[in-house]
Design an enzyme around this catalytic site. Structure first.
Site, PDB file in Angstrom:
ATOM      1  N   ASP A  67       0.830  -1.203   0.000  1.00 27.19           N
ATOM      2  CA  ASP A  67       0.000   0.000   0.000  1.00 27.19           C
ATOM      3  C   ASP A  67       0.867   1.256   0.000  1.00 27.19           C
ATOM      4  OD1 ASP A  67      -2.397   1.341  -0.068  1.00 27.19           O
ATOM      5  OD2 ASP A  67      -2.715   1.272   2.099  1.00 27.19           O
ATOM      6  N   ASN A  96     -10.829  -2.601  -5.856  1.00 29.12           N
ATOM      7  CA  ASN A  96     -10.041  -1.588  -6.578  1.00 29.12           C
ATOM      8  C   ASN A  96     -10.666  -1.165  -7.910  1.00 29.12           C
ATOM      9  OD1 ASN A  96      -6.853  -2.814  -5.341  1.00 29.12           O
ATOM     10  ND2 ASN A  96      -8.018  -1.048  -4.668  1.00 29.12           N
TER      11      ASN A  96
HETATM   12  C1  IPE Z   1      -5.393  -2.869  -0.535  1.00 33.59           C
HETATM   13  O1  IPE Z   1      -5.045  -1.529  -0.636  1.00 33.59           O
HETATM   14  C2  IPE Z   1      -5.386  -3.509  -1.880  1.00 33.59           C
HETATM   15  C3  IPE Z   1      -4.076  -3.681  -2.498  1.00 33.59           C
HETATM   16  C4  IPE Z   1      -2.933  -3.390  -1.941  1.00 33.59           C
HETATM   17  C5  IPE Z   1      -4.089  -4.259  -3.821  1.00 33.59           C
HETATM   18  P1  IPE Z   1      -6.150  -0.403  -0.789  1.00 33.59           P
HETATM   19  O2  IPE Z   1      -5.426   0.895  -0.819  1.00 33.59           O
HETATM   20  O3  IPE Z   1      -7.044  -0.687  -1.912  1.00 33.59           O
HETATM   21  O4  IPE Z   1      -6.976  -0.577   0.565  1.00 33.59           O
HETATM   22  P2  IPE Z   1      -7.906   0.437   1.361  1.00 33.59           P
HETATM   23  O5  IPE Z   1      -8.919   0.954   0.397  1.00 33.59           O
HETATM   24  O6  IPE Z   1      -7.039   1.543   1.877  1.00 33.59           O
HETATM   25  O7  IPE Z   1      -8.482  -0.382   2.474  1.00 33.59           O
HETATM   26  C1  IPE Z   2      -1.348   0.263  -3.474  1.00 35.13           C
HETATM   27  O1  IPE Z   2      -1.194   1.634  -3.455  1.00 35.13           O
HETATM   28  C2  IPE Z   2      -1.621  -0.267  -4.862  1.00 35.13           C
HETATM   29  C3  IPE Z   2      -3.002  -0.737  -5.056  1.00 35.13           C
HETATM   30  C4  IPE Z   2      -3.946  -0.745  -4.175  1.00 35.13           C
HETATM   31  C5  IPE Z   2      -3.343  -1.244  -6.356  1.00 35.13           C
HETATM   32  P1  IPE Z   2      -2.430   2.628  -3.442  1.00 35.13           P
HETATM   33  O2  IPE Z   2      -2.772   2.961  -4.844  1.00 35.13           O
HETATM   34  O3  IPE Z   2      -3.530   2.113  -2.614  1.00 35.13           O
HETATM   35  O4  IPE Z   2      -1.768   3.896  -2.749  1.00 35.13           O
HETATM   36  P2  IPE Z   2      -2.454   4.899  -1.716  1.00 35.13           P
HETATM   37  O5  IPE Z   2      -3.039   4.077  -0.616  1.00 35.13           O
HETATM   38  O6  IPE Z   2      -3.503   5.632  -2.479  1.00 35.13           O
HETATM   39  O7  IPE Z   2      -1.341   5.766  -1.252  1.00 35.13           O
HETATM   40 MG    MG Z   3      -4.084   2.328  -0.690  1.00 34.73          MG
END
Ligand code: IPE
Ligand code: IPE
Ligand code: MG
Length: 243
Positions: free
Chosen positions: A14, A62
């Protein structure tokens, strides 16, 4: 004493978006850097002696993101599936994808199948990539898979146990994760490996995924080594001495 190394590590990668924003870059640059980090961490995990690595690349939730971001993520996955073969063969890595692939584009699905097939007899690291994966969705699909066998009597209702359910999950045949790492400060599991993580040790770090490296992985492994896993029972220390 020999250091305790987790056999199976799961990672919620994340913070790609926040990492990019802090640098005035588009979110997709964060995802691109994040994808490079995964490849490095796979090698680092191997060096450390981890046998199974499972990464959360795209959740069932996502899809809620802007279409442009979703397609950038899918393109990175496409690129990986098409280019990973030689490195995986060299490093003896077996790749498997977990999640519902029926909602992925056909060309991505066929390159996933190809990479899985090409690496199927590799005997080193087991590398699982979760794409369109959700723990709840995985359970729904597992129940649907089991229903016909229950209906036609080849599985009796009273024979449904943990092993039967495990066998219908995407992770059938894999050990449960020993350690789950989530980067970038959030302390939740966001629908990752719900069933499998019942007794997984959780480790959270503020480091954003694109900044994650071997040193940070070692910190997590170290923290794991100092945990005491009880699985609901007692250990020698907190149990009564036998009389
Ligand atoms: C979890 O991260 C999913 C992945 C890392 C693929 P998200 O960024 O989507 O999770 P939330 O929305 O903060 O819970
Ligand atoms: C993790 O990074 C990747 C996926 C969930 C696909 P994020 O895209 O969730 O990054 P933040 O949480 O917005 O910083
Ligand atoms: Mg995220």
């Amino acid at each position: 004493m020999k250091k305790k190394i987790p056999q199976h590590v799961a990672i919620i990668m994340d913070g790609n978006g926040r990492w990019a924003r802090q640098r005035g870059l588009p979110r997709t640059s964060g995802h691109k850097k994040g994808a490079e980090v995964v490849e490095q961490i796979l090698e680092d995990a191997d060096d450390i002696g981890i046998r199974y690595l499972t990464v959360y690349a795209f959740s069932t939730e996502n899809w809620l993101r802007p279409v442009m971001e979703v397609s950038a993520l899918m393109n990175l996955l496409r690129l990986y599936m098409k280019s990973a073969k030689s490195k995986c063969m060299k490093n003896n890595v077996r790749v498997r994808v977990i999640g519902d692939r029926t909602k992925l584009d056909a060309d991505l699905v066929s390159s996933i199948e190809q990479l899985e097939k090409d690496t199927a007899s590799n005997t080193g690291m087991h590398f699982q990539i979760a794409i369109n994966y959700g723990g709840r969705d995985e359970l729904i699909r597992a129940f649907r898979k089991l229903m016909p066998a229950v209906r036609d009597g080849s599985i009796n209702e009273e024979n449904i146990d943990e092993a039967v359910i495990c066998s219908a999950l995407d992770t059938a045949g894999l050990p449960d994760p020993d350690l789950m790492i989530r980067t970038c400060g959030e302390q939740r599991t966001s629908n990752f490996l719900m069933w499998q993580s019942a007794y997984t040790e959780l480790y959270f770090t503020d480091i954003a995924w694109p900044d994650f490296n071997k040193e940070e992985l070692l910190k997590a492994v170290e923290a794991y080594g100092s945990r005491e896993r009880r699985y609901g029972g007692l250990t020698e220390e907190n149990g009564e001495a036998s009389e």
